[in-house]
Enzyme design. Structure first.
Site, PDB file in Angstrom:
ATOM      1  N   GLU A 104      38.876  42.908  38.533  1.00 38.81           N
ATOM      2  CA  GLU A 104      39.088  43.965  37.547  1.00 38.81           C
ATOM      3  C   GLU A 104      37.750  44.547  37.113  1.00 38.81           C
ATOM      4  O   GLU A 104      36.807  43.804  36.838  1.00 38.81           O
ATOM      5  CB  GLU A 104      39.851  43.413  36.330  1.00 38.81           C
ATOM      6  CG  GLU A 104      41.256  42.966  36.679  1.00 38.81           C
ATOM      7  CD  GLU A 104      42.040  42.411  35.484  1.00 38.81           C
ATOM      8  OE1 GLU A 104      41.462  42.352  34.374  1.00 38.81           O
ATOM      9  OE2 GLU A 104      43.213  42.047  35.656  1.00 38.81           O
ATOM     10  N   HIS A 125      45.573  46.172  32.804  1.00 39.23           N
ATOM     11  CA  HIS A 125      45.443  44.980  31.950  1.00 39.23           C
ATOM     12  C   HIS A 125      45.625  45.349  30.467  1.00 39.23           C
ATOM     13  O   HIS A 125      44.773  45.070  29.622  1.00 39.23           O
ATOM     14  CB  HIS A 125      44.080  44.310  32.156  1.00 39.23           C
ATOM     15  CG  HIS A 125      44.084  42.851  31.774  1.00 39.23           C
ATOM     16  ND1 HIS A 125      43.254  41.927  32.364  1.00 39.23           N
ATOM     17  CD2 HIS A 125      44.797  42.161  30.844  1.00 39.23           C
ATOM     18  CE1 HIS A 125      43.462  40.734  31.827  1.00 39.23           C
ATOM     19  NE2 HIS A 125      44.389  40.853  30.897  1.00 39.23           N
TER      20      HIS A 125
END
Length: 540
Positions: A274, A292
């Site tokens: 990420e 997220h």
């Protein structure tokens, strides 16, 4: 009216008797009200890198943007507590904080509802093609036939991991008249009945669920849990959802089964890397994704800020921390004395958790010898935290371990005994479950460190560290040799080995230390060997 003061030179602002608190990352102002409105504290909202004098602060509040290192802590000698407005504490050096006597707290419950709701929203969106239909109509199209979806009613939802979030999700799914199958190796029958869910094995969930959602922590055991092998066991047309941790669903395996049409759709909020770099995965029409944000709601951000604000305020006024991640506040002298036993019990708890992969009902800890002169409640909580951490989807600490154990129907206690079994100090832990029990004894020797000296009544002597294999077998000629040969065939090198037996030709054990992490297929092969009854890998 808020008492908030933002200052360039905080060393000039504190009044006598007030605590200085630094809020380093942006947080909900409403959530910070307990601090901003208190006359007992002076709250400074400024990044640590922009503060000239950090030495005057008693408390530090952070989210994920501020990294708390040992170097930063050296600049904050008055610091008593660090509060993370959220669940994860990856950005805080816990060892450095503990060594300096700084308590670290988090907000384990603040985003439970937000994450459960986001998971449910993702499930509905992927089942009804909502993102794709939205993009289509905004592009000027009107293609109703292209976005036919599925109802949730009557579908079987498989939940892997049944902590706080999994429990909340189950409540919502029942309202939609869905059937529920739950896999959690540590879910007791009593708790399952209480919340109204049906327990199942992992294979049963994989084979029968129409939709599978994961809610476990990311550990060595859960990394790639849904990979090539396990996804192959799922029903054709299954939907997969991950709003927990990137890596639980193997992304390469996911792409493989999306390509061949086995998976009907996937909804992902978390990724192995990420910000997400796997554009091939995102290019699938059947994949919907969010960055997220499962915990990113106004209410969740308010809740986590409010929770840590109240925690810090109470702690600075002398009350115990209820969500401490590390050791409770101890004097340096007491900490140095209890530290070796604290570390030993944490490892003992972790070992017991790995070898008792079944629901557990009771844990007892017995102390003998010089360790009884110490505050053993601290080491008992340490053992409980070590035992529970691999089993739940939230951070477990010495303070909240007892509450989490109670939630899971586990009773525990401690007792001081006169027995020492020949050692100057001894810690004996017994875990009892629905179908089996397990016990180990440990001791700390100043010259040699922590040792495990007894496993299930068998005398051994090994250091609880590294890669271990616990084997229970019949004491017959050739068993050890065949075990060694099998490990050699799998390129697993034995470093040390402890063998214990109670009588010739009876039950015996091996505790084998190896040089690398043992794959599941090696354990499976050991269990297929004649005379071997139990084989468990242990990571310390």
């Amino acid at each position: 009216m808020n008492k908030q003061v933002v200052i360039d030179h905080p060393e000039t602002a504190a009044k006598e008797g007030q605590f200085n608190i630094l809020v380093s990352d942006t947080m909900s102002k409403e959530g910070l009200l307990p601090l901003l409105e208190s006359d007992k504290v002076r709250c400074v909202e400024k990044n640590v890198n922009d503060v000239e004098d950090l030495s005057i602060f008693d408390a530090l509040l952070v989210r994920s943007a501020t990294t708390v290192t040992g170097e930063l802590l050296d600049k904050m000698p008055k610091l008593k507590i660090i509060a993370r407005a959220g669940v994860g504490v990856d950005n805080i050096d816990l060892d450095a904080a503990t060594k300096r006597g700084v308590v670290v707290v988090n907000a384990p419950d603040g985003n439970t509802i937000s994450t459960a709701e986001h998971t449910f929203a993702m499930m509905m969106a992927v089942m009804r093609n909502i993102p794709q239909a939205n993009a289509s109509i905004k592009a000027g199209e009107w293609n109703r036939k292209a976005f036919q979806g599925f109802e949730l009613r009557g579908k079987t939802l498989g939940i892997i991991g049944f902590g706080r979030i999994g429990t909340q999700l189950a409540q919502r799914a029942k309202a939609f008249e869905m059937s529920l199958l739950v896999f959690d190796p540590f879910l007791t029958k009593e708790r399952a009945q209480k919340v109204g869910v049906e327990t199942a094995s992992l294979d049963e969930v994989l084979e029968n669920a129409d939709i599978i959602t994961v809610h476990t922590p990311l550990t060595k055991e859960t990394k790639g849990l849904l990979g090539m092998k396990n996804i192959a066991k799922t029903k054709p047309g299954v939907f997969l959802i991950n709003c927990a941790r990137g890596g639980i669903i193997d992304q390469e395996a996911l792409k493989h089964y999306l390509n061949n049409g086995h998976i009907a759709g996937a909804a992902l909020d978390v990724f192995e890397e990420e910000p997400v770099a796997d554009q091939e995965l995102l290019s699938f029409e059947k994949v919907i994704a969010t960055p997220h944000i499962a915990a990113s709601t106004k209410e969740a951000q308010l809740n986590v800020a409010a929770q840590v604000s109240e925690e810090v305020l109470h702690f600075l006024q002398g009350e115990p921390a209820s969500n401490s991640i590390n050791l409770p506040t101890l004097s340096k002298e007491v900490y140095e004395k209890v530290k070796p036993f604290y570390e030993l019990t944490k490892k003992m708890g972790n070992i017991l958790s790995q070898v008792m992969m079944t629901p557990v009902q009771e844990i007892d800890v017995f102390y003998g010898g010089t360790v009884t002169d110490l505050e053993t409640s601290i080491t008992t909580r340490s053992l409980m935290a070590g035992f529970l951490q691999p089993r739940v989807d939230a951070a477990v600490n010495d303070v909240n371990a007892s509450l989490i154990a109670k939630e899971r129907g586990i009773s525990f206690g401690e007792k001081h005994l006169n027995k020492t079994y020949g050692y100057s100090n001894i810690i004996h832990a017994v875990v009892r479950g629905e179908n089996r029990s397990f016990e180990i004894k440990g001791t700390y020797v100043k010259e040699y460190g922590p040792r495990i000296v007894n496993v299930n009544g068998f005398t051994v002597d090994f250091i609880p560290e590294g890669h271990l294999i616990y084997i229970q077998h019949n004491d017959r000629p050739g068993v050890i040799g065949r075990m060694g040969q099998l490990l050699a065939e799998h390129n697993v090198n034995i470093a040390t080995m402890q063998v214990g037996r109670k009588e010739e030709g009876g039950e015996a054990i091996m505790m084998v230390a190896v040089d690398k992490l043992v794959e599941d297929r090696v354990i499976d092969a050991l269990l297929e060997m004649e005379d071997i009854h139990i084989a468990d890998k242990i990571e310390c």
